[in-house]
Design a protein around this motif. Structure first.
Motif, PDB file in Angstrom:
ATOM      1  N   ALA A  47       9.913  10.233  -8.234  1.00  0.00           N
ATOM      2  CA  ALA A  47      10.687   9.576  -7.364  1.00  0.00           C
ATOM      3  C   ALA A  47       9.459   8.745  -6.595  1.00  0.00           C
ATOM      4  O   ALA A  47       9.416   8.325  -5.840  1.00  0.00           O
ATOM      5  CB  ALA A  47      11.620  10.169  -6.303  1.00  0.00           C
ATOM      6  N   ALA A  48       9.080  10.095  -5.576  1.00  0.00           N
ATOM      7  CA  ALA A  48       7.703   9.770  -5.577  1.00  0.00           C
ATOM      8  C   ALA A  48       6.141   8.941  -5.682  1.00  0.00           C
ATOM      9  O   ALA A  48       6.149   8.334  -4.891  1.00  0.00           O
ATOM     10  CB  ALA A  48       6.745  10.750  -4.643  1.00  0.00           C
ATOM     11  N   LEU A  53       4.447   2.932  -5.975  1.00  0.00           N
ATOM     12  CA  LEU A  53       4.276   1.786  -6.613  1.00  0.00           C
ATOM     13  C   LEU A  53       5.314   0.812  -6.117  1.00  0.00           C
ATOM     14  O   LEU A  53       5.242  -0.639  -5.806  1.00  0.00           O
ATOM     15  CB  LEU A  53       4.800   2.431  -8.700  1.00  0.00           C
ATOM     16  N   PHE A  54       6.267   0.798  -5.864  1.00  0.00           N
ATOM     17  CA  PHE A  54       6.882  -0.351  -4.539  1.00  0.00           C
ATOM     18  C   PHE A  54       6.896  -0.575  -3.916  1.00  0.00           C
ATOM     19  O   PHE A  54       6.472  -1.770  -3.057  1.00  0.00           O
ATOM     20  CB  PHE A  54       8.598   0.770  -4.360  1.00  0.00           C
ATOM     21  N   ALA A  55       5.119   0.888  -2.543  1.00  0.00           N
ATOM     22  CA  ALA A  55       5.028  -0.037  -1.578  1.00  0.00           C
ATOM     23  C   ALA A  55       3.462  -0.773  -1.905  1.00  0.00           C
ATOM     24  O   ALA A  55       3.085  -1.569  -0.988  1.00  0.00           O
ATOM     25  CB  ALA A  55       4.275   1.617  -0.844  1.00  0.00           C
ATOM     26  N   VAL A  56       3.554  -0.485  -3.029  1.00  0.00           N
ATOM     27  CA  VAL A  56       1.798  -1.115  -4.141  1.00  0.00           C
ATOM     28  C   VAL A  56       2.208  -2.262  -3.449  1.00  0.00           C
ATOM     29  O   VAL A  56       1.863  -3.545  -3.578  1.00  0.00           O
ATOM     30  CB  VAL A  56       1.138  -0.553  -5.213  1.00  0.00           C
ATOM     31  N   ALA A  57       3.470  -2.775  -4.782  1.00  0.00           N
ATOM     32  CA  ALA A  57       3.985  -3.721  -4.688  1.00  0.00           C
ATOM     33  C   ALA A  57       4.046  -4.839  -3.161  1.00  0.00           C
ATOM     34  O   ALA A  57       3.575  -6.278  -3.134  1.00  0.00           O
ATOM     35  CB  ALA A  57       5.288  -4.008  -5.254  1.00  0.00           C
ATOM     36  N   ALA A  58       5.426  -4.038  -2.281  1.00  0.00           N
ATOM     37  CA  ALA A  58       4.411  -5.004  -1.170  1.00  0.00           C
ATOM     38  C   ALA A  58       3.949  -5.233  -0.587  1.00  0.00           C
ATOM     39  O   ALA A  58       3.550  -6.014   0.176  1.00  0.00           O
ATOM     40  CB  ALA A  58       6.027  -3.708  -0.231  1.00  0.00           C
ATOM     41  N   LEU A  59       2.920  -4.258  -0.290  1.00  0.00           N
ATOM     42  CA  LEU A  59       1.821  -4.934   0.045  1.00  0.00           C
ATOM     43  C   LEU A  59       0.627  -5.917  -0.123  1.00  0.00           C
ATOM     44  O   LEU A  59       0.433  -6.492   0.144  1.00  0.00           O
ATOM     45  CB  LEU A  59       0.303  -3.090   0.237  1.00  0.00           C
ATOM     46  N   TRP A  60       0.981  -5.292  -1.532  1.00  0.00           N
ATOM     47  CA  TRP A  60      -0.147  -7.120  -2.344  1.00  0.00           C
ATOM     48  C   TRP A  60       0.394  -7.880  -1.517  1.00  0.00           C
ATOM     49  O   TRP A  60       0.290  -8.837  -1.464  1.00  0.00           O
ATOM     50  CB  TRP A  60       0.698  -6.731  -3.559  1.00  0.00           C
ATOM     51  N   PHE A  61       1.899  -7.744  -1.445  1.00  0.00           N
ATOM     52  CA  PHE A  61       2.893  -9.422  -1.302  1.00  0.00           C
ATOM     53  C   PHE A  61       2.475  -9.532  -0.505  1.00  0.00           C
ATOM     54  O   PHE A  61       2.195 -11.155  -0.244  1.00  0.00           O
ATOM     55  CB  PHE A  61       4.346  -9.317  -1.884  1.00  0.00           C
ATOM     56  N   MET A  96      -5.306  -4.277   0.921  1.00  0.00           N
ATOM     57  CA  MET A  96      -4.797  -4.519  -0.804  1.00  0.00           C
ATOM     58  C   MET A  96      -6.181  -3.212  -1.850  1.00  0.00           C
ATOM     59  O   MET A  96      -5.620  -3.023  -2.293  1.00  0.00           O
ATOM     60  CB  MET A  96      -5.497  -6.028  -0.915  1.00  0.00           C
ATOM     61  N   TYR A  97      -6.499  -2.687  -0.255  1.00  0.00           N
ATOM     62  CA  TYR A  97      -7.648  -1.666  -1.150  1.00  0.00           C
ATOM     63  C   TYR A  97      -6.913  -0.776  -0.992  1.00  0.00           C
ATOM     64  O   TYR A  97      -7.312   0.241  -1.827  1.00  0.00           O
ATOM     65  CB  TYR A  97      -8.598  -1.438  -0.120  1.00  0.00           C
ATOM     66  N   LEU A  98      -5.555  -0.407  -0.110  1.00  0.00           N
ATOM     67  CA  LEU A  98      -4.979   0.888   0.255  1.00  0.00           C
ATOM     68  C   LEU A  98      -3.847   0.834  -0.328  1.00  0.00           C
ATOM     69  O   LEU A  98      -3.747   1.941  -1.796  1.00  0.00           O
ATOM     70  CB  LEU A  98      -4.426   0.399   1.970  1.00  0.00           C
ATOM     71  N   ALA A  99      -3.608  -0.377  -0.865  1.00  0.00           N
ATOM     72  CA  ALA A  99      -2.256  -0.587  -2.000  1.00  0.00           C
ATOM     73  C   ALA A  99      -3.173  -0.170  -3.612  1.00  0.00           C
ATOM     74  O   ALA A  99      -2.584   0.665  -4.196  1.00  0.00           O
ATOM     75  CB  ALA A  99      -2.218  -1.930  -2.269  1.00  0.00           C
ATOM     76  N   ASN A 100      -4.162  -0.739  -4.040  1.00  0.00           N
ATOM     77  CA  ASN A 100      -4.854  -0.168  -4.800  1.00  0.00           C
ATOM     78  C   ASN A 100      -5.434   1.275  -5.474  1.00  0.00           C
ATOM     79  O   ASN A 100      -4.851   1.847  -6.176  1.00  0.00           O
ATOM     80  CB  ASN A 100      -6.344  -0.726  -5.241  1.00  0.00           C
ATOM     81  N   THR A 101      -5.487   1.778  -4.173  1.00  0.00           N
ATOM     82  CA  THR A 101      -5.155   3.310  -4.186  1.00  0.00           C
ATOM     83  C   THR A 101      -4.414   3.885  -4.600  1.00  0.00           C
ATOM     84  O   THR A 101      -4.615   5.177  -4.911  1.00  0.00           O
ATOM     85  CB  THR A 101      -6.124   3.746  -2.498  1.00  0.00           C
ATOM     86  N   LEU A 102      -3.125   3.479  -3.711  1.00  0.00           N
ATOM     87  CA  LEU A 102      -1.987   4.219  -3.763  1.00  0.00           C
ATOM     88  C   LEU A 102      -0.859   3.828  -5.021  1.00  0.00           C
ATOM     89  O   LEU A 102      -0.450   5.003  -5.989  1.00  0.00           O
ATOM     90  CB  LEU A 102      -0.531   3.251  -2.831  1.00  0.00           C
ATOM     91  N   LEU A 104      -2.750   4.071  -7.731  1.00  0.00           N
ATOM     92  CA  LEU A 104      -3.383   5.342  -8.625  1.00  0.00           C
ATOM     93  C   LEU A 104      -3.042   6.109  -8.699  1.00  0.00           C
ATOM     94  O   LEU A 104      -2.666   7.271  -9.290  1.00  0.00           O
ATOM     95  CB  LEU A 104      -5.416   5.698  -8.053  1.00  0.00           C
ATOM     96  N   ILE A 105      -2.019   6.700  -7.456  1.00  0.00           N
ATOM     97  CA  ILE A 105      -1.969   7.904  -6.822  1.00  0.00           C
ATOM     98  C   ILE A 105      -0.179   8.085  -7.439  1.00  0.00           C
ATOM     99  O   ILE A 105       0.602   8.712  -8.151  1.00  0.00           O
ATOM    100  CB  ILE A 105      -1.638   8.392  -5.077  1.00  0.00           C
ATOM    101  N   GLY A 106       0.653   6.546  -7.222  1.00  0.00           N
ATOM    102  CA  GLY A 106       1.872   6.686  -7.737  1.00  0.00           C
ATOM    103  C   GLY A 106       1.799   6.618  -8.936  1.00  0.00           C
ATOM    104  O   GLY A 106       2.622   7.554  -9.825  1.00  0.00           O
ATOM    105  N   VAL A 107       1.196   5.816  -9.549  1.00  0.00           N
ATOM    106  CA  VAL A 107       0.626   6.255 -11.121  1.00  0.00           C
ATOM    107  C   VAL A 107       0.405   8.064 -11.806  1.00  0.00           C
ATOM    108  O   VAL A 107       1.680   8.531 -12.947  1.00  0.00           O
ATOM    109  CB  VAL A 107      -0.449   5.493 -12.012  1.00  0.00           C
ATOM    110  N   ALA A 108      -0.232   8.566 -11.423  1.00  0.00           N
ATOM    111  CA  ALA A 108      -0.527  10.164 -11.406  1.00  0.00           C
ATOM    112  C   ALA A 108       0.586  10.712 -11.064  1.00  0.00           C
ATOM    113  O   ALA A 108       1.402  10.991 -11.824  1.00  0.00           O
ATOM    114  CB  ALA A 108      -1.222  10.628 -10.656  1.00  0.00           C
ATOM    115  N   PHE A 109       1.587  10.396 -10.273  1.00  0.00           N
ATOM    116  CA  PHE A 109       3.111  10.920  -9.757  1.00  0.00           C
ATOM    117  C   PHE A 109       4.158  10.433 -10.945  1.00  0.00           C
ATOM    118  O   PHE A 109       4.971  11.776 -11.057  1.00  0.00           O
ATOM    119  CB  PHE A 109       3.680  10.780  -8.408  1.00  0.00           C
ATOM    120  N   VAL A 110       3.826   9.348 -11.499  1.00  0.00           N
ATOM    121  CA  VAL A 110       4.814   9.134 -12.747  1.00  0.00           C
ATOM    122  C   VAL A 110       4.465   9.263 -13.919  1.00  0.00           C
ATOM    123  O   VAL A 110       5.066   9.691 -14.485  1.00  0.00           O
ATOM    124  CB  VAL A 110       4.975   7.566 -12.499  1.00  0.00           C
ATOM    125  N   SER A 111       3.225   9.604 -13.905  1.00  0.00           N
ATOM    126  CA  SER A 111       2.904   9.618 -15.900  1.00  0.00           C
ATOM    127  C   SER A 111       2.541  11.493 -15.721  1.00  0.00           C
ATOM    128  O   SER A 111       2.807  11.785 -16.597  1.00  0.00           O
ATOM    129  CB  SER A 111       1.770   9.489 -15.809  1.00  0.00           C
TER     130      SER A 111
END
Length: 158
Positions: A47-48, A53-61, A96-102, A104-111
């Motif tokens: 869930a985290a 990943l939602f935060a990534v999309a929000a930051l990029w947008f 945007m760089y923070l979003a890129n880092t997040l 990778l972290i989000g993908v780690a938690f999901v995958s």
């Protein structure tokens, strides 16, 4: 910009750094999988990861929208036309760089691929050294006190 002022680089390092981190994480995950603490906290971490990943999309947008509204370049290798300090840039100087880092972290938690976690921090450090520090010199040269005041008020990452 004059001859003596710093110039942006020619290679768009941040996207390349994060793409490399993703590829290396996947390769290491396949070749040398590490144990995951998912058994204990699996649902919470999953869930985290989706929240990240939602935060990534929000930051990029919001970052892209804010830069377009300010009529400044989205190209990390171009000299910006305007100093953007609103929207997500009021919270972090590098959303945007923070979003890129997040990402990778989000993908780690999901995958459950542990390699994404250390590579997220390695990619962030590399981005800071090869891109952010140079970008900050360009911004300081172009915007002077206005940028220095902004940098005192808003943190580089979070």
């Amino acid at each position: 910009m004059t001859e003596n002022q710093p110039k942006p680089g020619l290679i768009p390092w941040p996207p390349l750094i994060y793409i490399a981190a993703i590829a290396i994480s996947i390769a290491l995950g396949l070749l040398y999988p590490l144990p995951w603490i998912g058994d204990l906290l699996g649902d919470i971490l999953f869930a985290a990861g989706w929240v990240a990943l939602f935060a990534v999309a929000a930051l990029w947008f919001t970052a892209i929208r804010t830069m377009i509204r300010a009529k400044t370049t989205l190209n990390p290798n171009a000299v910006p036309d305007h100093l953007v300090t609103t929207g997500p840039f009021g919270v972090t100087r590098n959303p945007m760089y923070l979003a890129n880092t997040l990402l990778l972290i989000g993908v780690a938690f999901v995958s459950g691929i542990v390699w994404f976690l250390p590579l997220a921090f390695i990619a962030a450090y590399a981005t800071q050294k090869v891109a952010i520090e140079g970008e900050e010199k360009v911004l300081t040269a172009k915007f002077g006190k206005k940028y220095r005041d902004y940098a005192k008020r808003v943190r580089r990452w979070i």
